[in-house]
Every structure is written in C-alpha cells, then in structure tokens.
Design a protein around this motif. Structure first.
Motif, short mmCIF file in Angstrom:
data_model
loop_
_atom_site.label_atom_id
_atom_site.label_comp_id
_atom_site.label_asym_id
_atom_site.label_seq_id
_atom_site.Cartn_x
_atom_site.Cartn_y
_atom_site.Cartn_z
N MET A 12 0.83 -1.20 0.00
CA MET A 12 0.00 0.00 0.00
C MET A 12 0.87 1.26 0.00
N ALA A 13 0.33 2.31 -0.60
CA ALA A 13 0.95 3.63 -0.53
C ALA A 13 0.07 4.49 0.38
N VAL A 14 0.67 5.06 1.43
CA VAL A 14 -0.08 5.86 2.40
C VAL A 14 0.36 7.31 2.27
N LEU A 15 -0.58 8.21 2.05
CA LEU A 15 -0.31 9.64 1.95
C LEU A 15 -0.65 10.28 3.29
N ARG A 16 0.35 10.83 3.95
CA ARG A 16 0.15 11.46 5.26
C ARG A 16 0.10 12.97 5.07
N VAL A 17 -0.99 13.60 5.51
CA VAL A 17 -1.19 15.04 5.38
C VAL A 17 -1.17 15.66 6.78
N THR A 18 -0.31 16.66 6.97
CA THR A 18 -0.18 17.33 8.26
C THR A 18 -0.49 18.81 8.10
N GLU A 19 -1.37 19.34 8.95
CA GLU A 19 -1.76 20.75 8.87
C GLU A 19 -1.11 21.59 9.98
N ARG A 20 -0.48 20.95 10.95
CA ARG A 20 0.09 21.70 12.06
C ARG A 20 1.30 22.51 11.61
N LYS A 21 1.41 23.74 12.08
CA LYS A 21 2.54 24.59 11.72
C LYS A 21 3.76 24.23 12.57
N ILE A 22 4.94 24.48 12.00
CA ILE A 22 6.17 24.31 12.76
C ILE A 22 6.34 25.54 13.64
N PRO A 23 6.52 25.38 14.95
CA PRO A 23 6.70 26.56 15.82
C PRO A 23 7.96 27.34 15.45
N LYS A 24 7.97 28.64 15.77
CA LYS A 24 9.14 29.46 15.51
C LYS A 24 10.21 29.27 16.58
N LYS A 25 9.81 28.80 17.75
CA LYS A 25 10.76 28.56 18.83
C LYS A 25 10.26 27.36 19.62
N ILE A 26 11.20 26.49 20.02
CA ILE A 26 10.84 25.26 20.72
C ILE A 26 11.70 25.15 21.98
N ILE A 27 11.07 24.83 23.10
CA ILE A 27 11.81 24.61 24.34
C ILE A 27 12.55 23.29 24.24
N TYR A 28 13.83 23.31 24.55
CA TYR A 28 14.64 22.09 24.46
C TYR A 28 14.38 21.21 25.69
N ASP A 29 13.77 20.05 25.47
CA ASP A 29 13.50 19.14 26.58
C ASP A 29 13.80 17.70 26.19
#
Length: 259
Positions: A12-29
């Motif tokens: 099978m071929a699975v197409l994954r669609v993501t609508e979430r935006k990449i944050p401009k800053k991420i806390i390193y944890d």
C-alpha cells in the motif's frame, strides 16, 4: 502550513497530510529516553510538523551544515555536541573552532582546537588513529566498528566537528580531512562540517568535491539563492525558507523542513 508525505506500507501507498505549523521557537527538553533505544549516537536535529526529528549519527555517518551567519549553524553544533556528551557512552569529540570563543565552555569535555598549527597536528593524529583502526579491523576480520565491538569491544566512536570549513586553510590538514571522509566510516569516524559560504571556493574544489558525497546528511539554514541551496542540498528547498532563525531543511534521503 500543509505538508504531505508518501509512505509505502507493504503493497500500500499511504499519503500522510499534516496541517500543524512548525513553531518558531521550541523549548529544548530532549532526553535520550525519548529516542530509539537501538540508536548508537542519537542526536536531536530539530522539530518538524510531527515533532522531534532524532537521527543516529552512527548510521548517517557525516553531516554538512550550511547557511547564513546567524541562521543557526553554531547553535546546531551546540545541540549536537551536548546530545552526544550526555550519552551513557559518549564518543570522543574534537571541535575545530577558529572563531576561538564559541565552544570554550566545552574545553574540559572535548578536544578543542582554535589555531591552524594545532589543527594540522590534530588532523595528522586522527589519520594515524584511523589507519591503526583499519589495521585492527583487518586483523579481527571485521568490516566495521559495530562488528568489531560486537566481537571484541573497546573501540570508541570519534566525532570531528569543524565549525566553518573555509577557515581550515592548512593544505595538509585539508588533505587529512579528505582522507577521513573517504576512509573513516568503517573505523568509527564521524564528521560534521559547517560553512556560511557554500560556494565553489569552499565546496567546489576538485579534490574535496569528490568527498562531498560522503557527507550523507545535509542541514541547510537560510541561503541567498537556489544556487547555494543546490550546493548544500543538491536541491533548491532552502532558497524559499521563511526568515525565521533556526528554520532549516534537513535532508537524509527525503528533505523535510525543521526548526
């Protein structure tokens, strides 16, 4: 932002669609318990739409990092180095920093080189170690550091970081770097190079150009145009990155946008 990713699962071929935006800053944890336990040298490259992007430097081998000054190159080295130093069994790390002051806080934990003469000496020592390790692999009838450590043990990985490749000006040191890129994979050498000037003067030299293929992982922050993007990524994606510090294209096979 909408991103798509095609995956093959069996027939099978699975197409994954993501609508979430990449944050401009991420806390390193990030902790290594978040990663895959099978990874030998896990490092956090950044975050994409789906979350953390963790790779195994032991299997990616070598990484080229490029982009504008201030875009995030040195920060990525800080991130990667600290990831590695917090491993239960960290590799031996050498950092060449001709800007002198960037990594002083690591001087008790890594071999820190800030002068050309010292760089030449260290590169020569690394090549001697490389050839000794190749001899040890041959005598043990092992094709890689992984097989050697399964059979005998005791061979640490060595990670060489050069922050700003254009500043490595000694010809002998440059030749030694090419030797490490060509022959270092099996005996456990991993190389990370950064450049803010991804042009023909730095990456287009005939001798080094042949070794560029051994820089399997590519991390590209903002660049001036599609030509510079192609030099680093062999594609144009980085030319259209948003002007967000830390935003980059990570390419190891498929190219993905990360923060």
């Amino acid at each position: 932002d909408v991103t798509t990713k095609m995956m093959h699962v069996g027939k099978m071929a699975v197409l994954r669609v993501t609508e979430r935006k990449i944050p401009k800053k991420i806390i390193y944890d990030f902790t290594h318990s978040n990663g895959d336990a099978s990874m030998i040298l896990p490092i956090l490259i950044g975050h994409d739409h789906s979350g953390p992007v963790v790779i195994d430097l032991a299997t990616v081998y070598n990484i080229l990092i490029g982009g504008y000054i201030g875009g995030g190159k040195s920060n990525s080295i800080h991130l990667i180095t600290n990831n590695l130093l917090h491993l239960a069994k960290p590799p031996r790390i050498a950092i060449m920093d001709f800007k002198v002051v960037e990594y002083n806080y690591l001087s008790n934990h890594v071999l820190l080189v800030t002068e050309q003469a010292a760089a030449r000496q260290v590169m020569a020592r690394l090549v001697v170690e490389l050839r000794n390790r190749l001899q040890a692999l041959s005598q043990a009838k092992c094709v890689s550091i992984e097989k050697y450590n399964e059979k005998i043990g005791g061979m640490d990985y060595i990670v060489l970081v050069i922050d700003e490749l254009a500043e490595l000006r000694d010809k002998q040191a440059q030749d030694d770097l090419e030797t490490i890129l060509r022959l270092g994979r099996a005996p456990g050498f991993r190389v990370i190079l950064t450049t803010q000037r991804p042009d023909c003067e730095v990456l287009g030299k005939k001798s080094f150009g042949a070794c560029k293929a051994n820089l399997v992982g590519r991390l590209c922050f903002q660049v001036s145009d599609s030509i510079n993007s192609k030099i680093i990524l062999d594609s144009t994606e980085a030319a259209s990155l948003p002007k967000i510090p830390g935003r980059a294209i990570w390419k190891h096979g498929q190219a993905i946008e990360i923060q």
